[in-house]
Write an enzyme that holds these catalytic residues in place. Structure first.
Site, short mmCIF file in Angstrom:
data_model
loop_
_atom_site.label_atom_id
_atom_site.label_comp_id
_atom_site.label_asym_id
_atom_site.label_seq_id
_atom_site.Cartn_x
_atom_site.Cartn_y
_atom_site.Cartn_z
N CYS A 269 -1.56 15.67 -2.22
CA CYS A 269 -0.19 15.83 -2.72
C CYS A 269 0.82 15.35 -1.68
CB CYS A 269 0.03 17.31 -3.06
SG CYS A 269 1.73 17.77 -3.36
N CYS B 166 3.45 17.89 -0.67
CA CYS B 166 2.81 18.94 0.14
C CYS B 166 2.68 18.48 1.59
CB CYS B 166 1.42 19.27 -0.39
SG CYS B 166 1.38 19.93 -2.07
#
Length: 147
Positions: free
Chosen positions: A69, A72
């Site tokens: 991600c 993230c």
């Protein structure tokens, strides 16, 4: 009689009792003798997550993330800086949703990154999406004040 706080060691997972009047900054684990707080988030699996949430008397801020991600990964250094500012009043945990799919499902994680603020074993606030350090700290402190 002195009151104590339970704090889970981020190194070995042992539950430690710390006198309420003692400053937690210099506390060390009674089992592994490592510092209780290092100013760094702790990577947890399902078992460690459960132990920290259920057994710690301090609030827990969880970053649910995944290595693939982009947001993230972008938020990771900001979460680390937030740990330096929020500890020892808040324990910061990182939960890899790819390694804990059943827990992510139980927590109703529908997108990542998701931040969960927990106190006393229950969720008190949730935020989906990345945040910078200042916003992360402000969001955490505001939600702790409200609860």
């Amino acid at each position: 009689m002195s009151t104590t706080r339970q704090i889970v060691c981020g190194h070995c997972g042992r539950i430690n009792r710390l006198p309420a009047e003692r400053a937690p900054e210099g506390a060390r684990c009674g089992a592994c003798h490592q510092p209780m707080f290092t100013g760094q988030p702790i990577e947890v699996d399902e078992a460690a997550f459960g132990r920290h949430v259920a057994s710690s008397d301090i609030p827990v801020l969880v970053d649910v993330w995944a290595p693939w991600c982009g947001p993230c990964r972008a938020m990771a250094p900001m979460f680390e800086r937030a740990a330096q500012q929020l500890e020892p009043g808040v324990r910061l945990l990182k939960l890899n949703s790819d390694n804990a799919p059943a827990l992510s499902s139980r927590l109703n994680i529908s997108g990542i990154p998701t931040l969960l603020l927990m106190r006393g074993g229950r969720e008190i606030a949730r935020h989906a999406g990345a945040m910078d350090t200042r916003s992360l700290v402000a969001w955490t402190e505001a939600n702790l004040t409200r609860s």
